[in-house]
Enzyme design. Structure first.
Site, PDB file in Angstrom:
ATOM      1  N   LEU A   1     -21.402   6.536 -22.104  1.00  0.00           N
ATOM      2  CA  LEU A   1     -22.319   5.466 -21.699  1.00  0.00           C
ATOM      3  C   LEU A   1     -23.586   6.100 -21.142  1.00  0.00           C
ATOM      4  O   LEU A   1     -23.523   7.062 -20.376  1.00  0.00           O
ATOM      5  CB  LEU A   1     -21.685   4.579 -20.615  1.00  0.00           C
ATOM      6  N   ASP A   2     -24.748   5.557 -21.500  1.00  0.00           N
ATOM      7  CA  ASP A   2     -26.016   6.025 -20.932  1.00  0.00           C
ATOM      8  C   ASP A   2     -26.017   5.810 -19.418  1.00  0.00           C
ATOM      9  O   ASP A   2     -25.333   4.900 -18.923  1.00  0.00           O
ATOM     10  CB  ASP A   2     -27.195   5.257 -21.539  1.00  0.00           C
ATOM     11  N   PRO A   3     -26.788   6.611 -18.681  1.00  0.00           N
ATOM     12  CA  PRO A   3     -26.858   6.419 -17.224  1.00  0.00           C
ATOM     13  C   PRO A   3     -27.244   4.999 -16.814  1.00  0.00           C
ATOM     14  O   PRO A   3     -26.730   4.468 -15.827  1.00  0.00           O
ATOM     15  CB  PRO A   3     -27.928   7.431 -16.794  1.00  0.00           C
ATOM     16  N   LEU A   4     -28.158   4.339 -17.562  1.00  0.00           N
ATOM     17  CA  LEU A   4     -28.591   2.994 -17.170  1.00  0.00           C
ATOM     18  C   LEU A   4     -27.534   1.932 -17.452  1.00  0.00           C
ATOM     19  O   LEU A   4     -27.616   0.811 -16.944  1.00  0.00           O
ATOM     20  CB  LEU A   4     -29.898   2.622 -17.863  1.00  0.00           C
ATOM     21  N   ALA A   5     -26.551   2.275 -18.282  1.00  0.00           N
ATOM     22  CA  ALA A   5     -25.513   1.302 -18.651  1.00  0.00           C
ATOM     23  C   ALA A   5     -24.406   1.270 -17.606  1.00  0.00           C
ATOM     24  O   ALA A   5     -24.091   2.273 -16.970  1.00  0.00           O
ATOM     25  CB  ALA A   5     -24.932   1.651 -20.014  1.00  0.00           C
TER      26      ALA A   5
END
Length: 302
Positions: free
Chosen positions: A48-52
């Site tokens: 998962l991306d950091p912003l997710a």
């Protein structure tokens, strides 16, 4: 000054279905969970991306052998599209590179979605972990190099509007492996004659795991190390429930445990299966396939 003793690593196995927090990398999340459980081995199923935020299945011990089956499973994402601007990263963390005054209404958005359902071609975002000549695309993009990624086929099972506003809309997508939600938001906006990027992103399900199963890092930290924390672990088999299970007898189990193929007997024995798992007394023994009535192990579990 004496050195602080390192905590002893435990051969513990199972799944932590983590609700990953915002601005936290998947690698950081795995490291934190591994430390909390003093686990000897850990991995995760699907970055998962950091912003997710949302479901990040973290495998401990023998569960790491089932990571491919989980990350290949169906995923559900809830995300918002911020209308009117495109960014370098196709999300809110990138620099704005194009704008538009067009704001689609809900009817136009819903009418478009069937075009993005089923088997479609998608161009991944240039800020992705895909490799070009051995280099990560995001590393090349950050270095200022031109990145060209070819469209790839992906499968979208369902796509619907959850909420709509003039500046932001919330959608939910059910999709297969390899889908980039950032690209989906970008392409939907462009198809509507405007620009857009992902404002928020939450993964609500991965394979057999969903929001209902999830725990937070704060919940784990609030529990005493040991039995209380271990009670939140899902069994290794929880990662394989979407595959057919074949239950073995003691003799068959012994052979599979040594990595040997076995002939399946009985009226209900399958003749052919691309992927399945075998068990004995509720414990996972191996994943593999069935060919002409013979189970062939690929990964043997201890």
């Amino acid at each position: 000054m004496t050195e602080q003793k390192k905590s002893k690593k435990r051969p513990i196995s199972g799944w932590v279905v983590l609700n990953k927090p915002y601005d936290f990398t998947s690698t950081q999340a795995v490291g934190k969970v591994r430390w909390l459980f003093s686990a000897a081995k850990a991995g995760h199923a699907g970055t998962l991306d950091p912003l997710a935020t949302g479901i990040l299945p973290i495998a401990l011990g023998e569960a790491t052998k089932a990571v491919p089956q989980v990350q290949d499973g169906t995923k559900v994402y809830r995300f918002s599209i911020l209308w009117g601007s495109a960014t370098t990263t196709d999300d809110r963390e990138g620099e704005v590179i194009a704008t538009s005054d067009v704001r689609p209404d809900r009817a136009a958005l819903e009418a478009l979605l069937p075009q993005f359902t089923g088997l479609i071609m998608q161009r991944p975002p240039i800020y992705s972990a895909l490799k070009i000549d051995g280099e990560r695309a995001y590393d090349l993009a950050r270095a200022g190099e031109t990145v060209e990624l070819a469209p790839r086929p992906i499968e979208i099972d369902a796509l619907e509007v959850i909420a709509h506003g003039a500046e932001e809309s919330v959608l939910e997508v059910t999709c297969g492996k390899g889908t980039y939600v950032r690209s989906l938001a970008r392409d939907i906006a462009e198809a509507l004659g405007t620009r857009g990027h992902v404002g928020s992103l939450h993964r609500a399900a991965v394979g057999p795991f969903s929001d209902e199963d999830a725990v937070t890092i704060e919940q784990l930290e609030a529990l005493e190390a040991g039995d209380a924390r271990d009670a939140l672990l899902a069994p290794v088999s929880a990662g394989l429930v979407d595959l057919p299970e074949i239950r073995l007898d003691a003799g068959q189990a012994g052979a599979v445990g040594n990595g040997n193929a076995i002939l399946l007997t009985g009226a209900g024995a399958p003749a052919q299966l691309d992927e399945c798992w075998v068990s004995f007394k509720g414990k996972v023994l191996a994943t593999g396939s069935v060919e002409f009535g013979q189970f062939k192990p690929r990964r043997v579990f201890n």
